[in-house]
Design an enzyme around this catalytic site. Structure first.
Site, PDB file in Angstrom:
ATOM      1  N   PRO A  21     -26.682  29.470   7.212  1.00 44.55           N
ATOM      2  CA  PRO A  21     -25.771  29.058   8.284  1.00 44.55           C
ATOM      3  C   PRO A  21     -25.035  27.753   7.969  1.00 44.55           C
ATOM      4  CG  PRO A  21     -28.043  28.526   8.855  1.00 44.55           C
ATOM      5  CD  PRO A  21     -28.097  29.235   7.540  1.00 44.55           C
ATOM      6  N   GLY A  31     -27.115  21.166   7.333  1.00 47.19           N
ATOM      7  CA  GLY A  31     -27.588  20.303   6.252  1.00 47.19           C
ATOM      8  C   GLY A  31     -27.890  21.040   4.962  1.00 47.19           C
ATOM      9  N   LEU A  32     -27.449  22.309   4.858  1.00 45.05           N
ATOM     10  CA  LEU A  32     -27.736  23.091   3.654  1.00 45.05           C
ATOM     11  C   LEU A  32     -26.541  23.139   2.692  1.00 45.05           C
ATOM     12  CD1 LEU A  32     -29.769  26.063   5.229  1.00 45.05           C
ATOM     13  CD2 LEU A  32     -30.639  24.001   4.120  1.00 45.05           C
ATOM     14  N   ALA A  65     -20.409  24.180  -0.459  1.00 41.43           N
ATOM     15  CA  ALA A  65     -20.604  25.493  -1.084  1.00 41.43           C
ATOM     16  C   ALA A  65     -19.395  26.391  -0.833  1.00 41.43           C
ATOM     17  CB  ALA A  65     -21.877  26.145  -0.542  1.00 41.43           C
ATOM     18  N   ASP A 114     -23.532  16.841  -2.508  1.00 40.00           N
ATOM     19  CA  ASP A 114     -23.472  18.238  -2.055  1.00 40.00           C
ATOM     20  C   ASP A 114     -22.634  19.091  -3.015  1.00 40.00           C
ATOM     21  OD1 ASP A 114     -24.841  17.206   0.058  1.00 40.00           O
ATOM     22  OD2 ASP A 114     -23.536  18.020   1.616  1.00 40.00           O
TER      23      ASP A 114
HETATM   24  C1  MEV Z   1     -25.198  15.425   3.330  1.00 39.70           C
HETATM   25  O1  MEV Z   1     -25.716  16.669   2.859  1.00 39.70           O
HETATM   26  C2  MEV Z   1     -25.707  14.282   2.493  1.00 39.70           C
HETATM   27  C3  MEV Z   1     -25.282  12.889   2.948  1.00 39.70           C
HETATM   28  O2  MEV Z   1     -25.975  11.970   2.120  1.00 39.70           O
HETATM   29  C4  MEV Z   1     -23.782  12.690   2.830  1.00 39.70           C
HETATM   30  C5  MEV Z   1     -23.291  12.564   1.389  1.00 39.70           C
HETATM   31  O3  MEV Z   1     -24.080  12.466   0.450  1.00 39.70           O
HETATM   32  O4  MEV Z   1     -22.066  12.530   1.230  1.00 39.70           O
HETATM   33  C6  MEV Z   1     -25.689  12.616   4.394  1.00 39.70           C
END
Ligand code: MEV
Length: 317
Positions: free
Chosen positions: A99, A103-104, A109, A150
């Site tokens: 989803p 946070g994935l 992606a 990411d």
């Molecule tokens: C988000 O998945 C990771 C964060 O550290 C933001 C980033 O690294 O740009 C919160």
């Protein structure tokens, strides 16, 4: 109006951040893991007329897709520019095993997969660094000032150590399963990152210390995954969760899920990604423990769980 010469395909994966979310934005190290079984796929087809997008919760003309899809539009634009075909029309279709806004890594992606599909449709090749730079252009629309973690992790072949924009693959000997649980609450990385920035501006020293602490845990955890020390890794996860809560990016639901995981025998648990919603991760001593932790997480309100064991991700819906 011109279009692409033929169909193209691209794919990337979900990622979890084991250590270093938020602190990585301030130049501290991070450790992340691509989840190769949770794929993001993009297909691009020739089209007559306006460009279209199907997927990511949208179906229709690209130009009418609105603010929520600005980063995908940017991904399409930068890929076509790079391919020397600015403005040509494409029909873009995405499908994902995980989803968005949890946070994935869905935004990186999807941008990465769409860029790869367009370049494939245009018969244009690009090396990893170029693909990263193109993905980052879309990520800047999604997140403001992304660290790049990411974009790298969602296209990586294995676990990565990321520091100051540079990544290196880490050989992981950890055979402990990692349970991923979705709280069901949408998280906004942009808001979480800007909240931390505001707090940092008000309390440079206090917040700075937390960020340094998170970076130190990430650095030290590289050894744990290299030698396969799940107990040490779990302990660091618990400490990271305390620091992330003090940073203001956890919430009552994520706290409750991490507690439930520990009570069910997890060696450690923390949120993963931007926080303020999204997912938690928990490291388990064995697959049997992981199964128990998973049940406990469901009972504590998780809407979905996955178990990542080395090179397999078992999906439960
Ligand atoms: C988000 O998945 C990771 C964060 O550290 C933001 C980033 O690294 O740009 C919160």
């Amino acid at each position: 109006m011109q279009t692409v010469p033929h169909e193209g395909y691209g794919e990337t994966w979900a990622k979890i951040i084991l250590f270093g979310e938020h602190s990585v934005v301030y130049g501290h190290p991070a450790l992340a893991l691509p989840l190769h079984s949770l794929r993001m796929r993009a297909r691009v087809r020739p089209v007559v007329g306006d460009s279209t997008l199907e997927g990511l919760g949208y179906h229709g003309s690209l130009k009418d897709s609105g603010g929520a899809f600005a980063s995908v539009r940017r991904a399409i634009e930068v890929a076509l520019d790079y391919a020397g075909a600015p403005g040509v029309s494409v029909a873009v279709e995405t499908s994902s095993d995980f989803p968005p806004e949890r946070g994935l890594g869905s935004s990186a992606a999807s941008a990465g997969a769409v860029i790869r599909a367009i370049l494939n449709a245009m018969d244009v090749s690009a090396d990893g660094q170029r693909l990263f730079e193109l993905t980052q252009q879309a990520e800047r629309i999604a997140h403001g000032r992304p660290s790049g973690l990411d974009a790298v992790a969602t296209a990586a072949r294995g676990p990565i150590h990321f520091h100051s924009g540079r990544m290196r693959l880490v050989r992981m000997r950890l055979d402990a399963p990692i349970v991923v649980a979705d709280s069901g609450v949408h998280g906004s990385t942009r808001e979480a990152v800007s909240g931390v920035r505001v707090r940092y501006e008000h309390d440079h020293e206090g917040i700075g210390r937390i960020l340094v602490g998170l970076g130190e845990l990430a650095r030290a955890a590289v050894r744990d995954v290299r030698v396969g020390d799940a107990h040490a890794l779990g302990n660091k996860m618990n400490r990271a969760q305390v620091l992330l809560a003090r940073l203001g990016v956890s919430d009552s639901r994520l706290d409750a899920l991490t507690r439930a995981a520990r009570q069910a025998g997890a060696l450690g648990a923390k949120l993963t990604g931007g926080g303020l919603g999204g997912c938690v991760i928990a490291v388990a001593g064995s697959l049997a423990d992981a199964a128990r932790i998973r049940v406990a997480l469901r009972e504590a309100g998780a809407v979905r769980t996955w178990v990542h064991a080395p090179e397999t991700t078992e999906v439960s819906v």
